[in-house]
Design an enzyme around this catalytic site. Structure first.
Site, PDB file in Angstrom:
ATOM      1  N   THR A 145       0.855  -1.187   0.000  1.00 37.11           N
ATOM      2  CA  THR A 145       0.000   0.000   0.000  1.00 37.11           C
ATOM      3  C   THR A 145       0.888   1.233   0.000  1.00 37.11           C
ATOM      4  O   THR A 145       2.036   1.185   0.442  1.00 37.11           O
ATOM      5  CB  THR A 145      -0.886  -0.021   1.266  1.00 37.11           C
ATOM      6  OG1 THR A 145      -1.602  -1.250   1.313  1.00 37.11           O
ATOM      7  CG2 THR A 145      -1.868   1.130   1.298  1.00 37.11           C
ATOM      8  N   ASP A 185      -7.988 -10.329   1.477  1.00 39.30           N
ATOM      9  CA  ASP A 185      -8.388  -9.582   2.661  1.00 39.30           C
ATOM     10  C   ASP A 185      -9.686 -10.098   3.262  1.00 39.30           C
ATOM     11  O   ASP A 185     -10.048  -9.717   4.379  1.00 39.30           O
ATOM     12  CB  ASP A 185      -8.549  -8.096   2.328  1.00 39.30           C
ATOM     13  CG  ASP A 185      -7.274  -7.315   2.555  1.00 39.30           C
ATOM     14  OD1 ASP A 185      -6.283  -7.905   3.000  1.00 39.30           O
ATOM     15  OD2 ASP A 185      -7.269  -6.102   2.276  1.00 39.30           O
TER      16      ASP A 185
END
Length: 618
Positions: free
Chosen positions: A423, A465
């Site tokens: 990220t 996720d």
């Protein structure tokens, strides 16, 4: 983000030269010039940009200087990060934008999270026996790939918030991809750590392992295929992804991944119909009062806004319980409170947050709910045993400050799955008072490891996720897979106002440690009196309701760590947690941009018109 798990599972950093499917990229040329300078602090006027990368920050600031607003600069900088940070962001991923509009004074959000295929069921990640599939196997496969949301977010943000057309905003990144950039140590190290994974996919190896080897620090890498992708988006718009040739290439790459001889991976289930159905959404931001500040964050599908917000409420509850404000306690007591608050908030996050109807956002952010949780679970002299139990916020109401529910002693706990390590984050403010906090990702560092052949970008592995199996026996799990469902995220882009005026924006990469990083940077600055750059540089602790807590070496191996262990904390060394950036809006049209001093090689903070002698809290 340069973490232990990230190094094992993925990568981050910058693209290379690929000539096409059948032609391996030549070895990149050695650079004679030094890499662009990095600065963790800039103060001045005209607007500010802070990111992990100097090329991206430079492009964002150039947009501000040329009259673009914060949304324009954020999209241009994000596109540049897709070039220089392709293992952490790009066309194949998703993200979240929190934006304060100067014209209306409102805070708006855009959820550009990836979605699962329509074929997904709650058991898609389990085998015939009901046991979860091997996580590492799913990560590097087509099954992990969700429909990308980044192009749609760029398009919506440009039309809804920006002043420049998307084509103009993508042009600098297209040029950067074509001309190339200097490889830094983080990119080189992450490439080397993931070389074996990338060799499974010939298109990825040709792009990121030129000549069969990881790129060298100081070499120049160019990615003409990615430049071509940006040119397509400039000329055709994002319909090329959701209804056109780019989308067909994405589906082909994830449904039938091209692999090296002898390598097989799980196929994906994404279809052209899934891409055509994708829409970014605009939920109301999360909001709470912390001291005299209004803190705005991202609502579900992200857990960032609720979890950071609940933890802030808990810290204020601890102040009331102890009658000692956070500002006056020593470092060990401060980190003890931070740990207990974040662990409690994570217990609730893991039970209640997901892309499902009826998430009790208001209850989780109610002051009375935090009072009840603090009453049951906080001891200033001892760490509560982990995992902490989740509570029941469904009866609480926003603004409830009575604590009338008493001590909440619910007795079960859950532990969350791993989430987005690969990220990046950028923070922007412009001269008019528009403020952008934008976190974007492709999940693991390097995402799925699958490069779309001929287009120069990696596909996400965001669907990992989801929880593969229910997080706790007999406990409803809002984060199980489902058709066209968004997986839960920890991304926590945050915008803060004071008295209705923009005051601070911040965020970080780092998977679930994003939440604790944002919480710690904010409280180091607002409560502990550190300067903004020192608040970002301070050693970090990350407590996420597991048995052990991650601690950077300055904490884990020092006197503060010993004091925390004496309170019952179990610490595990983590060399680097997060990579935060922030922008503070100062009086008289001035800005302070701040980034990391050393993590990830240091960040890049720039302002449009720098002061001669920057400094001060303002």
């Amino acid at each position: 983000m340069f973490t232990r798990r990230g190094l094992v599972a993925g990568l981050a950093g910058a693209p290379l030269l690929i000539v096409g499917l059948l032609t391996a990229a030549p070895r990149a040329a050695r650079a004679d010039a030094a890499p662009p300078p990095r600065s963790p602090l800039a103060v001045g006027t005209g607007g500010a940009v802070a990111s992990v990368d100097p090329d991206a920050s430079r492009i964002g600031v150039e947009v501000l200087r040329e009259g673009g607003n914060a949304a324009d600069a954020a999209i241009a900088a994000a596109a540049a990060l897709g070039v220089t940070e392709p293992y952490s962001s790009g066309v194949g991923g998703g993200g979240y934008l929190v934006y304060r509009e100067a014209r209306t004074g409102r805070v708006v959000t855009i959820d550009g999270r990836e979605i699962a295929p329509a074929s997904f069921t709650p058991t898609v990640f389990t085998g015939a026996s009901g046991a979860p599939l091997d996580f590492a196997t799913v990560v590097s496969s087509g099954l992990s790939v969700g429909a990308p949301g980044t192009p749609a977010l760029w398009d919506l943000a440009t039309r809804r918030l920006g002043t420049w057309p998307l084509g103009r905003l993508l042009a600098p990144a297209e040029k950067l991809a074509r001309d190339g950039f200097v490889v830094d140590p983080t990119f080189a190290a992450q490439s080397a750590a993931n070389a074996d994974r990338f060799r499974r996919f010939p298109a990825t190896a040709a792009l990121f392992l030129p000549g069969g080897a990881p790129p060298a620090v100081g070499s120049i890498f160019r990615n003409p295929d990615l430049a071509q992708t940006y040119e397509i988006l400039r000329r055709q718009g994002v319909d090329a992804v959701y209804h056109g040739a780019l989308g067909r290439a994405i589906v082909a790459a994830e449904a039938h991944p091209a692999t090296a001889p002898g390598v097989t991976v799980l196929p994906g289930q994404l279809t052209l119909a899934d891409l055509a159905a994708y829409r970014p959404v605009q939920p109301a931001p999360t909001h709470l009062r912390y001291h005299d500040l209004d803190v705005y964050g991202m609502a579900p599908s992200s857990s960032g806004g609720t979890t950071v917000g609940e933890a802030l409420n808990l810290l204020e509850a601890y102040d009331r319980i102890t009658r000692t404000p956070l500002a006056t306690v020593d470092d060990a007591a401060y980190l003890h409170r931070l740990s207990e608050a974040s662990a409690t908030a994570f217990a609730d996050r893991n039970r209640w947050i997901g892309s499902v109807p009826g998430v009790p956002v208001g209850g989780l952010l109610a002051r009375g709910y935090a009072d009840a949780r603090a009453c049951a679970l906080f001891d200033p002299a001892a760490a509560h045993p982990r995992p902490l139990p989740f509570g029941d916020p469904t009866a609480a109401r926003p603004g409830d400050s009575t604590g009338r529910s008493g001590c909440d002693r619910t007795a079960r706990g859950t532990v969350a799955a791993v989430d987005d390590e690969g990220t990046t984050h950028l923070t922007v403010a412009d001269r008019w008072g528009n403020v952008a906090s934008y976190t974007l990702t492709i999940e693991q560092i390097g995402g799925s490891g699958i490069t779309v052949p001929g287009y120069g970008f990696l596909l996400n592995n965001e669907l990992t996720d989801f929880d593969f199996t229910p997080a706790g026996p007999g406990v409803p799990d809002p984060n199980l897979p489902g058709p066209r469902k968004r997986p839960r995220s920890s991304m926590s882009p945050t915008v803060i106002t004071r008295g209705g005026d923009p005051w601070l924006a911040l965020g970080s990469p780092g998977g679930a440690t994003i939440i604790t990083t944002v919480l710690q940077v904010l409280t180091e600055y607002t409560d502990r009196g550190r300067s903004l750059v020192d608040a970002i540089a301070a050693p970090r602790l990350s407590s996420r309701n597991g048995r052990a807590e991650d601690a950077e070496p300055a904490i884990e191996g020092g006197a503060t760590g010993a004091a925390l262990r004496a309170l019952g904390h179990v610490l595990t060394a983590n060399p680097e947690i997060g990579a935060a950036t922030a922008v503070r809006i100062l009086p008289a049209g001035r800005f302070e941009a701040a980034a990391e001093t050393s993590r990830r090689g240091g960040g890049s903070a720039l302002v449009a018109h720098p002061d001669v002698h920057p400094g001060g809290r303002g």
